[in-house]
Scaffold this motif. Structure first.
Motif, mmCIF file in Angstrom:
data_model
loop_
_atom_site.group_PDB
_atom_site.id
_atom_site.type_symbol
_atom_site.label_atom_id
_atom_site.label_comp_id
_atom_site.label_asym_id
_atom_site.label_seq_id
_atom_site.Cartn_x
_atom_site.Cartn_y
_atom_site.Cartn_z
ATOM 1 N N GLU A 38 0.828 -1.207 0.000
ATOM 2 C CA GLU A 38 0.000 0.000 0.000
ATOM 3 C C GLU A 38 0.864 1.260 0.000
ATOM 4 O O GLU A 38 0.568 2.221 -0.715
ATOM 5 C CB GLU A 38 -0.911 -0.010 1.228
ATOM 6 C CG GLU A 38 -1.871 1.179 1.280
ATOM 7 C CD GLU A 38 -2.782 1.131 2.494
ATOM 8 O OE1 GLU A 38 -3.616 2.033 2.648
ATOM 9 O OE2 GLU A 38 -2.644 0.185 3.293
ATOM 10 N N ALA A 39 1.939 1.232 0.798
ATOM 11 C CA ALA A 39 2.831 2.386 0.843
ATOM 12 C C ALA A 39 3.510 2.606 -0.510
ATOM 13 O O ALA A 39 3.628 3.743 -0.988
ATOM 14 C CB ALA A 39 3.884 2.191 1.932
ATOM 15 N N GLU A 40 3.943 1.512 -1.146
ATOM 16 C CA GLU A 40 4.572 1.630 -2.462
ATOM 17 C C GLU A 40 3.578 2.159 -3.488
ATOM 18 O O GLU A 40 3.943 2.966 -4.354
ATOM 19 C CB GLU A 40 5.117 0.265 -2.893
ATOM 20 C CG GLU A 40 6.319 -0.196 -2.077
ATOM 21 C CD GLU A 40 6.774 -1.586 -2.467
ATOM 22 O OE1 GLU A 40 5.993 -2.299 -3.171
ATOM 23 O OE2 GLU A 40 7.893 -1.980 -2.085
ATOM 24 N N ARG A 41 2.329 1.711 -3.388
ATOM 25 C CA ARG A 41 1.301 2.200 -4.308
ATOM 26 C C ARG A 41 1.059 3.699 -4.092
ATOM 27 O O ARG A 41 0.933 4.467 -5.050
ATOM 28 C CB ARG A 41 0.007 1.418 -4.094
ATOM 29 C CG ARG A 41 -1.114 1.797 -5.068
ATOM 30 C CD ARG A 41 -2.254 0.805 -5.002
ATOM 31 N NE ARG A 41 -2.832 0.726 -3.673
ATOM 32 C CZ ARG A 41 -2.670 -0.304 -2.837
ATOM 33 N NH1 ARG A 41 -1.951 -1.342 -3.202
ATOM 34 N NH2 ARG A 41 -3.228 -0.298 -1.635
ATOM 35 N N VAL B 105 3.222 5.830 -2.959
ATOM 36 C CA VAL B 105 4.397 6.544 -3.490
ATOM 37 C C VAL B 105 4.311 6.673 -4.998
ATOM 38 O O VAL B 105 4.590 7.737 -5.562
ATOM 39 C CB VAL B 105 5.694 5.813 -3.075
ATOM 40 C CG1 VAL B 105 6.894 6.386 -3.820
ATOM 41 C CG2 VAL B 105 5.913 5.935 -1.579
ATOM 42 N N ARG B 106 3.899 5.576 -5.666
ATOM 43 C CA ARG B 106 3.772 5.631 -7.131
ATOM 44 C C ARG B 106 2.726 6.662 -7.547
ATOM 45 O O ARG B 106 2.939 7.445 -8.477
ATOM 46 C CB ARG B 106 3.399 4.244 -7.680
ATOM 47 C CG ARG B 106 4.535 3.237 -7.672
ATOM 48 C CD ARG B 106 4.218 2.047 -8.560
ATOM 49 N NE ARG B 106 3.026 1.343 -8.124
ATOM 50 C CZ ARG B 106 3.020 0.361 -7.240
ATOM 51 N NH1 ARG B 106 4.151 -0.034 -6.695
ATOM 52 N NH2 ARG B 106 1.901 -0.258 -6.916
ATOM 53 N N LEU B 107 1.587 6.662 -6.849
ATOM 54 C CA LEU B 107 0.527 7.616 -7.183
ATOM 55 C C LEU B 107 0.985 9.050 -6.930
ATOM 56 O O LEU B 107 0.713 9.957 -7.726
ATOM 57 C CB LEU B 107 -0.725 7.309 -6.359
ATOM 58 C CG LEU B 107 -1.457 6.005 -6.706
ATOM 59 C CD1 LEU B 107 -2.602 5.762 -5.726
ATOM 60 C CD2 LEU B 107 -1.987 6.054 -8.139
ATOM 61 N N ALA B 108 1.694 9.252 -5.802
ATOM 62 C CA ALA B 108 2.194 10.594 -5.499
ATOM 63 C C ALA B 108 3.222 11.041 -6.531
ATOM 64 O O ALA B 108 3.245 12.210 -6.941
ATOM 65 C CB ALA B 108 2.812 10.614 -4.098
#
Length: 272
Positions: free
Chosen positions: A59-62, A64-67
């Protein structure tokens, strides 16, 4: 008769031993079952905890990708708005120049194009500079300041829910630099602690050393460098309607408090 009694006693003893062995075996079996059950529960808990941990990482990686994608889109829009309009104007002016017959008019048109391109270059520089400043967090810039400080050990704790405005960050960083410079010039400290915390209505920076050689207010006033440095920090705080407080107990320290502006509070409400 005696032999019968002996046989009966032996039989009873054997029966008792058999019962004891059976009881011990059952207890051992129950204990092994309990151990196996506990091991199964612990294994299940570990598996569940690992699954949750991996889910949080994903979830955190997702996020970061969205940000990152959102930031790329914002940069693209900023550059398009900044440079696209200027280049379009320059192209129109170039087309008009090609159709112009009068030499004086051509010279004037070239100067207009030059002015337009210079304006575009200035705006591009401002955009890139602004994006660079926004990309640096307070904690990152503070680490750079701390890495260059070698007089004694220095530690930090930063607790910001969201990054302070750029001018607030610069005011706090300048206060840190000035405070560390004062440690080198006037303190016998062996450790410095830096804390930067966000509160509901304000940001607060605290820089404290453990030195025992602490200047009094009169001594500070008599030393122009210290007095000027503290005065400059206080003046910078005042520009943001903030305050600077001096600590002299248990070492020398400064506490810089900067109240949140209305737009900062509104932005914080929008994030909740």
């Amino acid at each position: 008769m005696g032999r019968d009694l002996h046989t009966a006693a032996l039989t009873a003893s054997l029966s008792l031993l058999a019962g004891l062995f059976g009881y011990v075996a059952r207890q051992q079996s129950d204990t092994e079952a309990d151990v196996l059950s506990r091991m199964d529960r612990e294994r299940s808990q570990r598996i569940r905890a690992e699954t949750e941990r991996r889910a949080k990482i994903a979830e955190a990686e997702r996020d970061v990708r969205l940000a990152t994608l959102a930031e790329r889109n914002r940069i693209a829009r900023d550059l398009h708005d900044t440079i696209g309009h200027v280049l379009s104007s320059a192209l129109l002016q170039t087309t008009a120049l090609l159709a112009e017959q009068d030499e004086n008019s051509r010279t004037g048109a070239i100067r207009d194009i030059q002015a337009t391109l210079n304006l575009g270059m200035d705006r591009a520089r401002q955009s890139v500079h602004g994006l660079y400043e926004e990309s640096l967090s307070f904690e990152y810039e503070l680490k750079e300041v701390m890495d260059r400080f070698t007089f004694c050990t220095v530690s930090s704790q930063v607790d910001f829910r969201q990054e302070p405005p750029h001018d607030y960050r610069q005011t706090m960083l300048k206060a840190v630099r000035e405070a560390l410079a004062n440690v080198v010039r006037h303190s016998n400290a062996t450790a410095v602690q830096i804390m930067a915390v966000e509160h509901p209505g304000f940001y607060q920076l605290r820089v404290k050393d453990n030195g025992t050689r602490i200047l009094t207010e009169a001594e500070e006033a008599s030393r122009s460098g210290v007095h000027l440095g503290l005065g400059t920090m206080s003046e910078r705080a005042g520009r943001h309607n903030g305050t600077l407080r001096i600590e002299r107990k248990g070492g020398f320290g400064i506490i810089l408090t900067l109240p949140k502006r209305t737009d900062d509070k509104q932005s914080e409400k929008g994030d909740t």
